[in-house]
Design an enzyme around this catalytic site. Sequence first.
Site, PDB file in Angstrom:
ATOM      1  N   PHE A   1     -20.762  11.553 -25.459  1.00 10.10           N
ATOM      2  CA  PHE A   1     -20.573  10.659 -26.514  1.00 10.10           C
ATOM      3  C   PHE A   1     -20.245   9.192 -25.877  1.00 10.10           C
ATOM      4  O   PHE A   1     -20.473   8.306 -26.488  1.00 10.10           O
ATOM      5  CB  PHE A   1     -19.199  10.886 -27.265  1.00 10.10           C
TER       6      PHE A   1
ATOM      7  N   TYR B   1       0.686  -1.113  -0.050  1.00  8.57           N
ATOM      8  CA  TYR B   1       0.039   0.027  -0.019  1.00  8.57           C
ATOM      9  C   TYR B   1       0.889   1.129   0.020  1.00  8.57           C
ATOM     10  O   TYR B   1       0.640   2.032  -0.815  1.00  8.57           O
ATOM     11  CB  TYR B   1      -1.126  -0.108   1.329  1.00  8.57           C
TER      12      TYR B   1
ATOM     13  N   ASP C   1       0.156  17.095 -22.838  1.00  4.80           N
ATOM     14  CA  ASP C   1      -0.678  15.947 -22.882  1.00  4.80           C
ATOM     15  C   ASP C   1       0.104  14.959 -23.417  1.00  4.80           C
ATOM     16  O   ASP C   1       0.014  14.784 -24.752  1.00  4.80           O
ATOM     17  CB  ASP C   1      -2.159  16.012 -23.350  1.00  4.80           C
TER      18      ASP C   1
ATOM     19  N   LYS D   1      -2.053   4.464 -23.773  1.00  6.42           N
ATOM     20  CA  LYS D   1      -1.734   4.743 -25.306  1.00  6.42           C
ATOM     21  C   LYS D   1      -0.432   4.215 -25.238  1.00  6.42           C
ATOM     22  O   LYS D   1       0.110   3.120 -25.371  1.00  6.42           O
ATOM     23  CB  LYS D   1      -2.266   6.179 -25.548  1.00  6.42           C
TER      24      LYS D   1
ATOM     25  N   PHE E   1      -9.091  17.527 -26.309  1.00  4.89           N
ATOM     26  CA  PHE E   1      -9.244  16.395 -25.970  1.00  4.89           C
ATOM     27  C   PHE E   1     -10.626  16.362 -25.305  1.00  4.89           C
ATOM     28  O   PHE E   1     -10.419  17.202 -24.241  1.00  4.89           O
ATOM     29  CB  PHE E   1      -8.262  15.288 -25.416  1.00  4.89           C
ATOM     30  N   THR E   2     -11.413  15.324 -25.467  1.00  7.48           N
ATOM     31  CA  THR E   2     -12.769  15.338 -24.715  1.00  7.48           C
ATOM     32  C   THR E   2     -12.785  15.367 -23.018  1.00  7.48           C
ATOM     33  O   THR E   2     -13.216  16.535 -22.564  1.00  7.48           O
ATOM     34  CB  THR E   2     -13.405  14.332 -24.989  1.00  7.48           C
TER      35      THR E   2
ATOM     36  N   ARG F   1     -15.922  10.978 -33.764  1.00  7.69           N
ATOM     37  CA  ARG F   1     -15.184  12.030 -33.324  1.00  7.69           C
ATOM     38  C   ARG F   1     -15.608  13.301 -34.104  1.00  7.69           C
ATOM     39  O   ARG F   1     -14.901  13.758 -35.297  1.00  7.69           O
ATOM     40  CB  ARG F   1     -13.673  11.933 -33.540  1.00  7.69           C
TER      41      ARG F   1
HETATM   42  C1  LIG Z   1      -7.083   8.868 -23.479  1.00  5.48           C
HETATM   43  C2  LIG Z   1      -7.028  10.387 -23.475  1.00  5.48           C
HETATM   44  C3  LIG Z   1      -6.921  10.821 -22.413  1.00  5.48           C
HETATM   45  C4  LIG Z   1      -7.653  10.421 -20.917  1.00  5.48           C
HETATM   46  O1  LIG Z   1      -6.939   9.284 -20.519  1.00  5.48           O
HETATM   47  P1  LIG Z   1      -7.890   8.293 -19.899  1.00  5.48           P
HETATM   48  O2  LIG Z   1      -6.799   7.145 -19.641  1.00  5.48           O
HETATM   49  O3  LIG Z   1      -8.952   7.478 -20.921  1.00  5.48           O
HETATM   50  O4  LIG Z   1      -8.764   8.595 -18.724  1.00  5.48           O
HETATM   51  C5  LIG Z   1      -6.486  12.126 -22.085  1.00  5.48           C
HETATM   52  N1  LIG Z   1      -5.942  12.645 -23.104  1.00  5.48           N
HETATM   53  C6  LIG Z   1      -5.707  12.275 -24.554  1.00  5.48           C
HETATM   54  C7  LIG Z   1      -4.921  12.752 -25.608  1.00  5.48           C
HETATM   55  C8  LIG Z   1      -6.217  10.726 -24.474  1.00  5.48           C
HETATM   56  O5  LIG Z   1      -6.034  10.283 -25.689  1.00  5.48           O
END
Ligand SMILES: *Cc1c(COP(=O)(O)O)cnc(C)c1O
Length: 415
Positions: free
Chosen positions: A386, A7, A150, A193, A59-60, A319
């Site tokens: 979405f 932990y 990001d 990713k 980004f969303t 998208r």
């Molecule tokens: C996927 C993504 C996020 C959000 O991340 P999660 O791991 O899905 O919460 C933020 N920014 C970008 C560019 C992403 O592709």
Amino acid sequence: MTGDEAYAGSRSFDRMAESVRDVMGYELVIPTHQGRGAEHLFFQNFVQPGDIIPMNMYFTTTRAHLELAGGEFRDIICDEAHDTSSDFRWKGNVDLRKLDLLVQQYGSEHVRAVSIAPDVNMAGGQPFSMHNLRELRAYCNGHDIRVFLDVTRIAENAWFIKHNEDGYAGWSIRDIIREICANSDGAWMSSKKDGLVNMGGFLAFQPWEEELFARCRSQVVVYEGLHTYGGMSGRDMESLAVGLHEVCDDDYLSCRHSQLELLHGMLSRAGVPLVNPCGGHGVFLDARAFLPHVDQDHYPAQMLAAQIYLQCGVRTMERGNVSSGRDPQTGRNRRPKLELVRLAIPRRVYTESHLEYTAEGIIEVYERRHSIHGLEMTWEPDILRFFQARFQPHPDTTPAVEHEMHLSVPPKHYW
Ligand SMILES: *Cc1c(COP(=O)(O)O)cnc(C)c1O
């Protein structure tokens, strides 16, 4: 197998933080359960109500967390990014004139940071150039504006720089990544990713952001977990420690890119309208050109994604107008210029035959495009709609017989 599930003080966290330092050069690391957990901590602790945060498109989840914290998004991506027919290689670049106009209008007390994403998802996986990032950094240094990245798709952007930008052919991917990060004050990542793992994320800062780091770290325990795991299991942190190094392999990245080019090429030769040039993590269909007879408020990209699923069982992603949401002031759909369907290619999963099968299915949909109509939304969540919205064939545009047929299929409830 070697994940340390302690932990407090998990050794796997130390290894993960060490990888972030090695690959990206950020000293200060906070683990989070995934990318949006890091965005939440960052925006809650950085943004003050009334702040304007310019980005290279949006980004969303990033924009949602910015708005929840009382800030406002402005798009400073170059115009070419909004034009699917432009072949410009660096569609992820920012247009410094757009940034300068915002700074003149609101002053750098309200434009305190810009947020830049490599391999811009909503633009079709389009990279920025190192040259553009350096110019941005110089401008921001001159105006006391911070740069946050990001870094979710940073390796794919670095691959484009190595293979397309003058002067970088001899650089390693890792050195290019470090150079990108050196031009920023901090970053967040969705490790799902380019971390090459199933789960996880982090927030990371340069040493001079100690104070912001301390504020975010004191909140990670409220929303994510202790600051030595942040919602990740030990094995996930251990995997990420490895993934961040593996993603820097130019052979791996080149192989991935050749899969994307293969799918892009098959669709392009059949005349299917696409975003050009081919992106870094997916191939993007131009749904506006695919279904020009469907009004944007009848969600052509959403319908196209549904039709592809019906045709061949391949799950793609809208998208466009659905993802973009409503303008908070007017309550109307934002109707973005890009109305796209994303075919994101999972990393290290598919063979060429999978991609051939996908292309065949989409080409079949293209051949019957004139008989495809729009959708209407039957249920709409307030935020990030979405993910969960529901649709039915639009009654005004769909021929009555077909409409009846669709509605006779019982709706599926997943939760
Ligand atoms: C996927 C993504 C996020 C959000 O991340 P999660 O791991 O899905 O919460 C933020 N920014 C970008 C560019 C992403 O592709």
